[in-house]
Write a protein that holds these residues in place. Structure first.
Motif, PDB file in Angstrom:
ATOM      1  N   CYS A  88     104.015  49.778  47.035  1.00 52.21           N
ATOM      2  CA  CYS A  88     103.341  51.066  47.183  1.00 52.21           C
ATOM      3  C   CYS A  88     103.790  52.079  46.132  1.00 52.21           C
ATOM      4  O   CYS A  88     103.203  53.169  46.035  1.00 52.21           O
ATOM      5  N   VAL A  89     104.817  51.763  45.384  1.00 60.53           N
ATOM      6  CA  VAL A  89     105.474  52.739  44.521  1.00 60.53           C
ATOM      7  C   VAL A  89     104.625  53.071  43.289  1.00 60.53           C
ATOM      8  O   VAL A  89     104.170  52.175  42.575  1.00 60.53           O
ATOM      9  N   GLY A  90     104.430  54.357  43.070  1.00 64.32           N
ATOM     10  CA  GLY A  90     103.861  54.834  41.814  1.00 64.32           C
ATOM     11  C   GLY A  90     102.423  54.451  41.549  1.00 64.32           C
ATOM     12  O   GLY A  90     102.010  54.392  40.384  1.00 64.32           O
ATOM     13  N   ALA A  91     101.639  54.197  42.576  1.00 62.90           N
ATOM     14  CA  ALA A  91     100.250  53.811  42.359  1.00 62.90           C
ATOM     15  C   ALA A  91      99.368  54.357  43.463  1.00 62.90           C
ATOM     16  O   ALA A  91      99.768  54.413  44.635  1.00 62.90           O
ATOM     17  N   SER A  92      98.166  54.762  43.089  1.00 57.90           N
ATOM     18  CA  SER A  92      97.186  55.217  44.077  1.00 57.90           C
ATOM     19  C   SER A  92      96.509  54.013  44.724  1.00 57.90           C
ATOM     20  O   SER A  92      96.611  52.882  44.236  1.00 57.90           O
ATOM     21  N   LYS A  93      95.800  54.257  45.805  1.00 59.59           N
ATOM     22  CA  LYS A  93      95.045  53.194  46.453  1.00 59.59           C
ATOM     23  C   LYS A  93      94.000  52.620  45.496  1.00 59.59           C
ATOM     24  O   LYS A  93      93.757  51.405  45.500  1.00 59.59           O
ATOM     25  N   GLU A  98      92.235  48.035  42.124  1.00 64.85           N
ATOM     26  CA  GLU A  98      91.871  47.419  40.844  1.00 64.85           C
ATOM     27  C   GLU A  98      92.756  46.204  40.560  1.00 64.85           C
ATOM     28  O   GLU A  98      92.281  45.162  40.103  1.00 64.85           O
ATOM     29  N   ILE A  99      94.049  46.337  40.860  1.00 61.95           N
ATOM     30  CA  ILE A  99      94.983  45.235  40.626  1.00 61.95           C
ATOM     31  C   ILE A  99      94.641  44.037  41.508  1.00 61.95           C
ATOM     32  O   ILE A  99      94.572  42.890  41.032  1.00 61.95           O
ATOM     33  N   GLN A 102      91.615  42.148  40.436  1.00 61.78           N
ATOM     34  CA  GLN A 102      91.907  41.280  39.295  1.00 61.78           C
ATOM     35  C   GLN A 102      92.584  40.000  39.751  1.00 61.78           C
ATOM     36  O   GLN A 102      92.268  38.907  39.259  1.00 61.78           O
ATOM     37  N   TYR A 103      93.520  40.132  40.691  1.00 55.52           N
ATOM     38  CA  TYR A 103      94.173  38.939  41.217  1.00 55.52           C
ATOM     39  C   TYR A 103      93.170  38.026  41.905  1.00 55.52           C
ATOM     40  O   TYR A 103      93.154  36.812  41.698  1.00 55.52           O
ATOM     41  N   TRP A 104      92.322  38.616  42.743  1.00 53.49           N
ATOM     42  CA  TRP A 104      91.338  37.818  43.475  1.00 53.49           C
ATOM     43  C   TRP A 104      90.414  37.083  42.508  1.00 53.49           C
ATOM     44  O   TRP A 104      90.137  35.891  42.679  1.00 53.49           O
ATOM     45  N   ASP A 105      89.952  37.786  41.496  1.00 58.60           N
ATOM     46  CA  ASP A 105      89.062  37.171  40.516  1.00 58.60           C
ATOM     47  C   ASP A 105      89.755  36.058  39.733  1.00 58.60           C
ATOM     48  O   ASP A 105      89.109  35.116  39.268  1.00 58.60           O
ATOM     49  N   ALA A 106      91.096  36.176  39.594  1.00 61.07           N
ATOM     50  CA  ALA A 106      91.862  35.154  38.873  1.00 61.07           C
ATOM     51  C   ALA A 106      92.199  33.951  39.749  1.00 61.07           C
ATOM     52  O   ALA A 106      92.752  32.958  39.272  1.00 61.07           O
ATOM     53  N   ALA A 141      97.312  46.606  55.564  1.00 62.03           N
ATOM     54  CA  ALA A 141      95.993  46.919  56.134  1.00 62.03           C
ATOM     55  C   ALA A 141      94.957  47.109  55.031  1.00 62.03           C
ATOM     56  O   ALA A 141      93.820  46.645  55.145  1.00 62.03           O
ATOM     57  N   GLY A 142      95.355  47.788  53.951  1.00 67.77           N
ATOM     58  CA  GLY A 142      94.443  47.989  52.838  1.00 67.77           C
ATOM     59  C   GLY A 142      94.061  46.695  52.151  1.00 67.77           C
ATOM     60  O   GLY A 142      92.894  46.481  51.786  1.00 67.77           O
ATOM     61  N   LEU A 143      95.032  45.799  51.958  1.00 66.73           N
ATOM     62  CA  LEU A 143      94.764  44.513  51.324  1.00 66.73           C
ATOM     63  C   LEU A 143      93.853  43.659  52.193  1.00 66.73           C
ATOM     64  O   LEU A 143      92.915  43.021  51.703  1.00 66.73           O
ATOM     65  N   THR A 144      94.123  43.658  53.494  1.00 67.22           N
ATOM     66  CA  THR A 144      93.326  42.856  54.419  1.00 67.22           C
ATOM     67  C   THR A 144      91.881  43.320  54.456  1.00 67.22           C
ATOM     68  O   THR A 144      90.951  42.508  54.549  1.00 67.22           O
TER      69      THR A 144
END
Length: 309
Positions: A88-93, A98-99, A102-106, A141-144
């Protein structure tokens, strides 16, 4: 007085059946030399057919990019199943979305979701990003909600150093599982009693998800002390490494045997899944697995994700 003989005078690790599952943690390299070491470790450990391999992650764009590059290469060049760390550090939702897209698409389907350690500039205190996730449970929860990830989270048999109490720490773990996590991986520990007592509390709290023990061989006793937090360092363990600070070879051998003994005691208590913090070194983790009876898979490891978009 004589020592009690083991059945049939078997050695400590005699006739271990190897009916275990293992996973390994790596960190993204910062230089060409470290990259070579990482891929040597991955190459040596891959034949043990780990259920997954995780790649750590820190705050800051460069670290994120290195993690993503390492995960992408694992998918591209091996049959291993990668699990990408996210914090959670240093990044917005929006940035995290976006990250993960990218992982899912990869082809990444596993995530290790953590609150994350605050950077030193924040004085050691976690401060949520104004537009970010406030906790690991919030992140899960956000990832799910975004993709059907298989998510692992952290657990602390000897309580997270920042937790208000053991009960509060357990409640936090339950929130992470309830939010959609499939399992927890523990902080390293050296007391089997601490781990099994923790499992009792976990079950009493209604948590049925697997709790994988995180195994950290002692590569440097000073480093272990620095990272330990609330983890008890037993006096007998310190005595085992006395005088080995400047002798890396003997220290590595002692560390492998000590960690294998810990795993054997966990095995005798019913544990069959082990997660190893490798520090990008293969020898100790491989030796421990060998002592536990695990042997290389002679068949090619295939990645079940595959090709799903």
């Amino acid at each position: 007085m004589t020592a009690a003989a083991r059945p049939a005078e078997l050695p400590l690790f005699g006739q271990m059946p190897g009916d275990i599952s293992v996973s390994f943690e790596f960190f993204p390299p910062k230089s060409e030399k470290m990259e070579a070491q990482l891929w040597d470790a991955i190459t040596q450990l891959a034949p043990l057919a780990p259920s997954f391999v995780s790649v750590t992650y820190g705050a800051g764009g460069t670290t994120r990019e290195r993690t993503h590059a390492t995960v992408a290469r694992i998918i591209r060049e091996t049959g291993l199943v990668p699990a990408a760390h996210l914090t959670c550090v240093g990044a917005s939702k929006a940035e995290i979305a976006e990250i993960v897209d990218q992982y899912w698409d990869a082809g990444v389907r596993r995530i290790v979701a953590l609150r994350g350690d605050p950077p030193p500039a924040d004085g050691g205190k976690f401060v949520p990003h104004p537009e970010g996730y406030t906790s690991a449970a919030d992140l899960v929860a956000g990832l799910t909600a975004r993709h059907d990830f298989d998510i692992s989270v952290a657990a602390y048999p000897e309580v997270h150093p920042e937790a208000l109490s053991a009960e509060a720490d357990l409640d936090n773990l339950k929130r992470k599982i309830d939010a959609g996590a499939s399992r927890a991986i523990t902080q390293f520990f050296y007391s089997t009693d601490a781990y099994f007592r923790f499992l009792d509390k976990v079950l009493a709290a209604g948590i049925t998800a697997p709790i994988l023990p995180g195994i950290m061989p002692v590569t440097s006793f000073a480093a272990i002390r620095r990272m330990s937090g609330n983890t008890e360092i037993p006096g007998w363990l310190e005595a085992m490494f006395e005088g080995l600070d400047e002798r890396p070879g003997p220290r590595a051998l002692v560390a492998a045997v000590a960690a294998a003994d810990l795993c054997k005691r966990l095995y005798d208590g019913g544990v069959r899944d082990f997660h190893f913090y490798t520090l990008n070194k293969a020898e100790q983790a491989y030796a421990i697995c060998q002592l536990l009876g695990l042997r290389p898979n002679t068949k090619p490891v295939t990645n079940p994700v595959e090709n799903a978009a």
